[in-house]
Design an enzyme around this catalytic site. Structure first.
Site, PDB file in Angstrom:
ATOM      1  N   TYR A 151      -5.902  16.097  -8.630  1.00  0.00           N
ATOM      2  CA  TYR A 151      -5.389  15.418  -9.732  1.00  0.00           C
ATOM      3  C   TYR A 151      -4.500  15.851 -11.042  1.00  0.00           C
ATOM      4  O   TYR A 151      -3.501  15.396 -10.749  1.00  0.00           O
ATOM      5  CB  TYR A 151      -6.085  14.452 -10.485  1.00  0.00           C
ATOM      6  CG  TYR A 151      -6.039  13.780 -11.214  1.00  0.00           C
ATOM      7  CD1 TYR A 151      -5.589  12.548 -11.052  1.00  0.00           C
ATOM      8  CD2 TYR A 151      -6.032  13.591 -12.746  1.00  0.00           C
ATOM      9  CE1 TYR A 151      -4.787  11.629 -11.625  1.00  0.00           C
ATOM     10  CE2 TYR A 151      -5.703  12.512 -13.686  1.00  0.00           C
ATOM     11  CZ  TYR A 151      -4.855  11.407 -13.324  1.00  0.00           C
ATOM     12  OH  TYR A 151      -4.582  10.515 -13.862  1.00  0.00           O
TER      13      TYR A 151
ATOM     14  N   THR B 188      -9.976   1.169 -20.209  1.00  0.00           N
ATOM     15  CA  THR B 188      -9.218  -0.363 -20.025  1.00  0.00           C
ATOM     16  C   THR B 188     -10.196  -1.128 -19.115  1.00  0.00           C
ATOM     17  O   THR B 188     -11.166  -0.155 -18.592  1.00  0.00           O
ATOM     18  CB  THR B 188      -8.336   0.253 -18.665  1.00  0.00           C
ATOM     19  OG1 THR B 188      -8.823   0.483 -17.335  1.00  0.00           O
ATOM     20  CG2 THR B 188      -7.220   1.184 -19.030  1.00  0.00           C
TER      21      THR B 188
ATOM     22  N   ASP C  82       0.881  -1.010   0.123  1.00  0.00           N
ATOM     23  CA  ASP C  82      -0.031   0.409  -0.088  1.00  0.00           C
ATOM     24  C   ASP C  82       1.102   0.707  -0.278  1.00  0.00           C
ATOM     25  O   ASP C  82       1.615   1.903   0.554  1.00  0.00           O
ATOM     26  CB  ASP C  82      -0.687   0.434   1.291  1.00  0.00           C
ATOM     27  CG  ASP C  82      -2.239   0.569   1.363  1.00  0.00           C
ATOM     28  OD1 ASP C  82      -1.639   1.987   0.571  1.00  0.00           O
ATOM     29  OD2 ASP C  82      -3.068   1.036   1.779  1.00  0.00           O
TER      30      ASP C  82
ATOM     31  N   ASN D 247       3.088   3.603 -11.649  1.00  0.00           N
ATOM     32  CA  ASN D 247       2.326   3.888 -12.083  1.00  0.00           C
ATOM     33  C   ASN D 247       1.097   3.974 -11.841  1.00  0.00           C
ATOM     34  O   ASN D 247       0.348   4.524 -11.594  1.00  0.00           O
ATOM     35  CB  ASN D 247       2.145   2.946 -13.778  1.00  0.00           C
ATOM     36  CG  ASN D 247       0.622   3.199 -13.872  1.00  0.00           C
ATOM     37  OD1 ASN D 247       0.638   3.381 -14.792  1.00  0.00           O
ATOM     38  ND2 ASN D 247       0.028   2.079 -13.052  1.00  0.00           N
TER      39      ASN D 247
HETATM   40  N1  LIG Z   1      -6.800   5.672 -17.590  1.00  0.00           N
HETATM   41  C1  LIG Z   1      -7.108   6.803 -17.886  1.00  0.00           C
HETATM   42  O1  LIG Z   1      -8.201   7.974 -18.638  1.00  0.00           O
HETATM   43  C2  LIG Z   1      -6.046   7.641 -17.208  1.00  0.00           C
HETATM   44  C3  LIG Z   1      -5.406   9.006 -17.786  1.00  0.00           C
HETATM   45  C4  LIG Z   1      -3.973   9.770 -17.472  1.00  0.00           C
HETATM   46  C5  LIG Z   1      -3.898   9.244 -16.597  1.00  0.00           C
HETATM   47  N2  LIG Z   1      -3.710   8.109 -16.213  1.00  0.00           N
HETATM   48  C6  LIG Z   1      -2.729   7.143 -15.293  1.00  0.00           C
HETATM   49  O2  LIG Z   1      -2.430   5.876 -14.885  1.00  0.00           O
HETATM   50  C7  LIG Z   1      -2.465   5.118 -14.407  1.00  0.00           C
HETATM   51  C8  LIG Z   1      -2.653   3.978 -14.016  1.00  0.00           C
HETATM   52  O3  LIG Z   1      -4.286   4.677 -14.413  1.00  0.00           O
HETATM   53  P1  LIG Z   1      -5.900   3.760 -14.187  1.00  0.00           P
HETATM   54  O4  LIG Z   1      -6.944   4.315 -15.549  1.00  0.00           O
HETATM   55  O5  LIG Z   1      -5.053   1.887 -14.687  1.00  0.00           O
HETATM   56  O6  LIG Z   1      -6.027   3.236 -13.351  1.00  0.00           O
HETATM   57  P2  LIG Z   1      -6.619   1.824 -12.150  1.00  0.00           P
HETATM   58  O7  LIG Z   1      -7.052   0.973 -13.551  1.00  0.00           O
HETATM   59  O8  LIG Z   1      -7.480   2.601 -11.009  1.00  0.00           O
HETATM   60  O9  LIG Z   1      -5.643   1.596 -11.678  1.00  0.00           O
HETATM   61  C9  LIG Z   1      -4.856   1.778 -10.495  1.00  0.00           C
HETATM   62  C10 LIG Z   1      -3.619   1.190  -9.874  1.00  0.00           C
HETATM   63  O10 LIG Z   1      -3.150   1.994  -8.845  1.00  0.00           O
HETATM   64  C11 LIG Z   1      -3.042   0.696  -7.832  1.00  0.00           C
HETATM   65  N3  LIG Z   1      -3.328   2.078  -6.597  1.00  0.00           N
HETATM   66  C12 LIG Z   1      -3.557   3.100  -6.328  1.00  0.00           C
HETATM   67  N4  LIG Z   1      -3.837   3.419  -4.892  1.00  0.00           N
HETATM   68  C13 LIG Z   1      -3.164   2.673  -4.456  1.00  0.00           C
HETATM   69  C14 LIG Z   1      -1.313   2.892  -2.886  1.00  0.00           C
HETATM   70  N5  LIG Z   1      -2.850   3.213  -2.707  1.00  0.00           N
HETATM   71  N6  LIG Z   1      -1.010   2.258  -2.637  1.00  0.00           N
HETATM   72  C15 LIG Z   1      -0.741   0.762  -4.047  1.00  0.00           C
HETATM   73  N7  LIG Z   1      -1.189   0.410  -5.112  1.00  0.00           N
HETATM   74  C16 LIG Z   1      -2.520   1.393  -5.460  1.00  0.00           C
HETATM   75  C17 LIG Z   1      -4.320  -0.022  -7.447  1.00  0.00           C
HETATM   76  O11 LIG Z   1      -4.085  -0.944  -7.308  1.00  0.00           O
HETATM   77  P3  LIG Z   1      -4.314  -1.805  -6.020  1.00  0.00           P
HETATM   78  O12 LIG Z   1      -6.157  -1.438  -6.045  1.00  0.00           O
HETATM   79  O13 LIG Z   1      -4.604  -3.124  -6.529  1.00  0.00           O
HETATM   80  O14 LIG Z   1      -3.897  -1.350  -4.670  1.00  0.00           O
HETATM   81  C18 LIG Z   1      -4.187  -0.238  -9.721  1.00  0.00           C
HETATM   82  O15 LIG Z   1      -2.942  -1.010  -9.690  1.00  0.00           O
HETATM   83  C19 LIG Z   1      -2.629   6.190 -13.132  1.00  0.00           C
HETATM   84  O16 LIG Z   1      -1.211   6.901 -12.900  1.00  0.00           O
HETATM   85  C20 LIG Z   1      -3.227   7.794 -13.667  1.00  0.00           C
HETATM   86  O17 LIG Z   1      -3.303   8.853 -13.399  1.00  0.00           O
HETATM   87  C21 LIG Z   1      -4.284   7.127 -16.547  1.00  0.00           C
END
Ligand SMILES: NC(=O)c1ccc[n+]([C@@H]2O[C@H](COP(=O)([O-])OP(=O)(O)OC[C@H]3O[C@@H](n4cnc5c(N)ncnc54)[C@H](OP(=O)(O)O)[C@@H]3O)[C@@H](O)[C@H]2O)c1
Length: 257
Positions: A164, A199, A70, A99
């Site tokens: 954010y 995703t 965490d 990430n």
């Molecule tokens: N999707 C988009 O549209 C988008 C656009 C621009 C940038 N991004 C960036 O891309 C990255 C991934 O985003 P995503 O869309 O794939 O989000 P996501 O599916 O919600 O994934 C977030 C990941 O972060 C982990 N996480 C969150 N809080 C945590 C904590 N306290 N400790 C450890 N792990 C933690 C979660 O794992 P657990 O739940 O297992 O802890 C999960 O694997 C992020 O940096 C986001 O800002 C996403």
């Protein structure tokens, strides 16, 4: 007789740690790095999802391990993750993908409270800074690459995403400064700035993402695999002379503003 050449694996022999790789973009990144030959340490809080990612990578012929962590828990947890990752990968991590992030629902600045502010800064800024600090000493001997996950929100003001966006602007800034500090030490630091990305983890929001992106040049959201392909490139030797870039993977959104 002609033989088909075996595809070259661009990351063979590398040891990667991908935070937040239990789902979404991070999972796609972990799978892509493993496909290119890296041994991948998958991390996040959700052990069942972490195990599923490891199983998928292993079934596809790759090498992966899961370490639960965490990232909101501060220095001890982050240092423990760095240590356990090197142990699982059987050597120092030479590819770190920062990430994981605390995603924040759209909200007015008037609705940002101190608890949310502290949590967003802890997971999105403090944790990658502490983890990078913990991993870099092991990289100094062997060289390496760090890829940070930024966002278009780190470069563009958005009325409902001030907190954010601020955390992602911090990631862009850390990327530039770390690149300047580490380039002479054989460590490359770069970032990706995705636009709206579909995703499996955000499947419920895909229609909204499609609507959001109709006005951008390519008219559609990205995919985790498209972001992952950019991470593979920045991590690979093909990017040997690239330091400190914030690479948009956004369908042309930033270019057309
Ligand atoms: N999707 C988009 O549209 C988008 C656009 C621009 C940038 N991004 C960036 O891309 C990255 C991934 O985003 P995503 O869309 O794939 O989000 P996501 O599916 O919600 O994934 C977030 C990941 O972060 C982990 N996480 C969150 N809080 C945590 C904590 N306290 N400790 C450890 N792990 C933690 C979660 O794992 P657990 O739940 O297992 O802890 C999960 O694997 C992020 O940096 C986001 O800002 C996403």
């Amino acid at each position: 007789m002609t033989t088909t050449p075996t595809p070259r694996q661009r990351l063979a022999g590398r040891r990667a740690l991908v935070t937040g790789s239990t789902s979404g973009i991070g999972r796609a990144v972990a799978e892509a790095l493993a496909h290119e030959g890296a041994t991948v340490v998958v991390s996040g809080r959700n052990e069942a999802e972490g195990a599923a990612v490891v199983d998928a990578i292993t079934a596809a012929g790759g090498a992966a391990h899961f370490i639960a962590a965490d990232l909101a828990e501060g220095t001890a947890a982050v240092e423990q993750l760095a240590q356990a990752a090197a142990q699982a990968a059987q050597g120092p991590i030479d590819l770190l993908v920062n990430n994981a992030a605390q995603l924040i629902p759209a909200q007015s600045l008037l609705d940002v409270d101190e608890t949310l502010l502290d949590r967003a800064l802890a997971v999105n800024v403090k944790a990658p800074a502490l983890l990078t600090k913990a991993v870099v000493p092991g990289m100094l001997e062997i060289g390496g690459a760090i890829v940070n996950m930024g966002s278009i929100n780190g470069s563009v003001g958005m009325a409902v995403a001030s907190l954010y966006g601020a955390t992602k602007a911090a990631i862009h800034s850390l990327t530039a400064s770390w690149a300047a500090e580490l380039a002479g030490k054989n460590i490359r630091v770069n970032a990706i700035a995705p636009g709206p990305t579909m995703t499996p983890a955000n499947a419920a929001a895909h229609d909204m993402l499609r609507q959001l992106t109709t006005g951008q040049p390519d008219g559609r959201p990205g995919t985790g695999e498209e972001v992952a392909a950019a991470v593979v490139f920045l991590a690979s030797d093909e990017a040997a002379h690239i330091h400190g870039v914030i690479l948009p993977v956004d369908g042309g959104y930033l270019a057309a503003r």
